[in-house]
Design a protein around this motif. Structure first.
Motif, PDB file in Angstrom:
ATOM      1  N   LEU A  94       0.734  -1.556  -0.090  1.00 63.63           N
ATOM      2  CA  LEU A  94       0.386   0.164   0.014  1.00 63.63           C
ATOM      3  C   LEU A  94       0.992   1.147  -0.172  1.00 63.63           C
ATOM      4  O   LEU A  94       2.059   1.246   0.712  1.00 63.63           O
ATOM      5  CB  LEU A  94      -0.737  -0.052   0.962  1.00 63.63           C
ATOM      6  N   ILE A  95       0.631   1.996  -1.088  1.00 65.70           N
ATOM      7  CA  ILE A  95       1.498   3.362  -1.430  1.00 65.70           C
ATOM      8  C   ILE A  95       0.974   4.405  -1.222  1.00 65.70           C
ATOM      9  O   ILE A  95      -0.194   3.990  -2.236  1.00 65.70           O
ATOM     10  CB  ILE A  95       2.377   2.944  -3.021  1.00 65.70           C
ATOM     11  N   GLN A  96       1.408   5.726  -0.563  1.00 62.79           N
ATOM     12  CA  GLN A  96       1.286   7.050  -0.734  1.00 62.79           C
ATOM     13  C   GLN A  96       1.940   7.703  -1.248  1.00 62.79           C
ATOM     14  O   GLN A  96       2.989   7.517  -1.538  1.00 62.79           O
ATOM     15  CB  GLN A  96       1.292   7.097   0.889  1.00 62.79           C
ATOM     16  N   SER A 115      -1.669  17.207  -3.421  1.00 61.55           N
ATOM     17  CA  SER A 115      -2.484  16.018  -3.782  1.00 61.55           C
ATOM     18  C   SER A 115      -1.669  15.294  -2.988  1.00 61.55           C
ATOM     19  O   SER A 115      -0.902  15.180  -2.152  1.00 61.55           O
ATOM     20  CB  SER A 115      -2.590  15.765  -4.746  1.00 61.55           C
ATOM     21  N   VAL A 116      -2.547  13.783  -2.053  1.00 59.82           N
ATOM     22  CA  VAL A 116      -2.535  13.245  -2.240  1.00 59.82           C
ATOM     23  C   VAL A 116      -3.553  12.109  -1.812  1.00 59.82           C
ATOM     24  O   VAL A 116      -4.653  11.716  -2.413  1.00 59.82           O
ATOM     25  CB  VAL A 116      -2.069  13.372   0.121  1.00 59.82           C
ATOM     26  N   GLU A 117      -2.897  10.734  -3.021  1.00 60.04           N
ATOM     27  CA  GLU A 117      -3.064   9.646  -3.493  1.00 60.04           C
ATOM     28  C   GLU A 117      -2.856   8.231  -3.440  1.00 60.04           C
ATOM     29  O   GLU A 117      -1.547   8.310  -2.597  1.00 60.04           O
ATOM     30  CB  GLU A 117      -3.168   9.485  -4.588  1.00 60.04           C
ATOM     31  N   TYR A 118      -3.112   7.269  -2.843  1.00 61.82           N
ATOM     32  CA  TYR A 118      -2.687   5.797  -2.615  1.00 61.82           C
ATOM     33  C   TYR A 118      -2.862   4.740  -3.676  1.00 61.82           C
ATOM     34  O   TYR A 118      -3.457   5.136  -4.612  1.00 61.82           O
ATOM     35  CB  TYR A 118      -3.863   5.100  -1.390  1.00 61.82           C
ATOM     36  N   HIS A 119      -2.425   4.109  -3.913  1.00 58.26           N
ATOM     37  CA  HIS A 119      -2.399   2.977  -5.021  1.00 58.26           C
ATOM     38  C   HIS A 119      -1.958   1.247  -3.544  1.00 58.26           C
ATOM     39  O   HIS A 119      -0.929   1.660  -2.845  1.00 58.26           O
ATOM     40  CB  HIS A 119      -1.822   3.358  -6.080  1.00 58.26           C
TER      41      HIS A 119
END
Length: 473
Positions: free
Chosen positions: A210-212, A266-270
């Motif tokens: 899980l990466i930020q 911006s802060v996103e996760y994948h």
């Protein structure tokens, strides 16, 4: 000795998380403690939200600086108004109440990073003639509820990858991956299932990360940061082997929520699922992941599938032995007698049933069919609160259900309000005993007499041969 002993600012929490969102009201107090009588020029409190980024980059002998600033709102309230003449306050503690209405609209959540921050705070400032100003600040935790299409975040995600091995190995490898959702709250768990077919001559190791991803923007330039929040490594898979791997990843408490509505941060996760293969490029599957505030994350009350039946199906779990109906795909209504239907046929199916005519009322219907409403669209929208796009397992001839112990469809809709006030779910309906089935349905044609009179005697209809007179020969 200073006449100002202390100046503090406090606010009242709206919920158990101590958070605020768009459209909320912030109430609080400014407390001023004086050691002696003091002349005050003014006292005010401000509420504001700001985003800032700043970083430097060295190129040769020169250093370049990049910075940007966004202001979302600034509100100001005077507790002691500005006058041409000072206001004299006696010795002691003075308490001033205030309230601010946070403007509606889309605003990003609170954030602090290595090259920028988004901060919402309260600031009280005391001014006196020929004295230094006294200022005190108090940050508030802001969470954004501006997430469009919230219903779409409850669906599963699936992906696959196939790789032909190269110079150091023969064969190929195929991987199918399923993720149980798109949005999660801190403290929740995401479930991943990976089916791997290693038809090659190489060993490989499944890995899950899980990466930020954080991006700062200023003056047409960007600064990227990547952080691995959680990583799971499974056992090695031998050549010519098939294996199914199930992994659960816990979302850390306090994890920053997704930020997609800020121009400069911006802060996103994948989620990255890949196979680590020596001397070869790693095949991978990537899934976008949304981190929501706890009170906004989808769950059973937001329409997620909590069992084997479609989310939001009328009646939910029931006492019936039959599968629960979903959105009607045939000419009959779903759930409630009298609900408008797009069919040109009168909905008479439920009128023949001994079960309750409505899953959300205490009334029963046996014989009288519901009124027929003119249709206005070629699409059957179904009962209120049910999104046909998310229904599955529909039945063309649904079986009526007893009243649901949960009181009906979820009161929440797909477009969440910016307000953080939570409405309690509707109270469960009173259970009504199942009535006796009617003796027979009413029919328009009187095929047989249904009179209560006794039938004619058999001897009248069919005279006995013993009593008949034989013909003379």
């Amino acid at each position: 000795m200073s006449a100002i002993k202390s100046l503090t600012v406090t606010y009242d929490a709206l919920n158990e998380y101590g958070t605020f969102s768009e459209g909320d009201t912030v109430t609080g107090k400014v407390i001023l403690a004086l050691s002696k009588e003091t002349a005050i020029e003014s006292l005010f409190v401000k509420a504001k939200g700001d985003a800032d980024v700043h970083w430097t980059k060295r190129n040769g002998d020169r250093t370049y600086t990049y910075s940007a600033h966004n202001r979302y709102f600034k509100l100001k309230q005077f507790l002691i108004p500005e006058n041409t003449k000072d206001t004299v306050l006696p010795q002691g503690t003075h308490v001033y109440e205030f309230h601010f209405n946070i403007p509606p609209g889309s605003m990003p959540a609170s954030f602090k990073g290595s090259h920028g921050k988004i901060v919402y705070k309260l600031e009280a400032k005391l001014s006196r003639s020929w004295r230094m100003d006294h200022t005190v600040e108090k940050e508030i935790h802001f969470v954004s509820k501006s997430f469009p299409n919230l219903q779409s975040l409850m669906s599963h995600q699936a992906g696959s990858t196939n790789k032909e091995m190269g110079f150091f190995s023969k064969g190929n490898v195929h991987m199918d991956v399923m993720l149980d959702g798109r949005a999660y709250a801190p403290g929740k768990t995401m479930s991943i299932v990976a089916k791997i077919n290693n038809s090659s001559s190489s060993e490989m190791t499944p890995k899950f990360s899980l990466i930020q991803d954080v991006v700062y923007r200023a003056n047409g330039n960007t600064k990227h940061e990547g952080n691995v929040i959680h990583k799971v490594v499974d056992h090695c898979i031998k050549p010519q082997t098939q294996k199914e791997v199930t992994v659960a990843i816990n979302i850390p408490c306090g994890l920053m929520q997704t930020i997609q509505n800020c121009d400069i941060i911006s802060v996103e996760y994948h989620l990255k699922v890949y196979l680590d293969i020596s001397f070869a490029s790693d095949p991978e599957v990537m899934f976008p992941v949304i981190i929501l505030p706890p009170d906004l994350a989808p769950g059973p009350h937001h329409g997620l599938v909590a069992g084997p039946y479609p989310a939001g199906a009328v009646g939910g779990p029931s006492y019936s032995d039959f599968p629960p109906p979903a959105v009607s795909m045939g000419p009959y209504p779903v759930g409630a007698v009298g609900y408008p239907t797009n069919s040109a046929f009168p909905p008479t199916a439920i009128s023949m049933s001994p079960y309750p005519a409505s899953a959300h009322s205490g009334s029963y219907e046996y014989l009288a069919p519901p009124p027929v409403y003119p249709y206005t669209s070629s699409v059957n929208t179904g009962p209120p609160g049910v999104n046909p796009a998310h229904m599955s397992g529909c039945y063309s001839n649904p079986v009526p259900q007893l009243p649901s112990p949960y009181g009906g469809p979820s009161p929440f809709s797909s477009s969440s309000s910016s307000s953080s006030v939570l409405h309690p779910p509707p109270t469960a309906q009173t259970f009504h005993p199942r009535p006796c089935a009617p003796s027979a349905p009413m029919m328009n044609t009187d095929f047989l007499s249904q009179s209560e009179e006794a039938p004619p005697a058999y001897s009248i209809l069919f005279p006995s041969s013993a009593t008949e007179k034989s013909d003379p020969k």
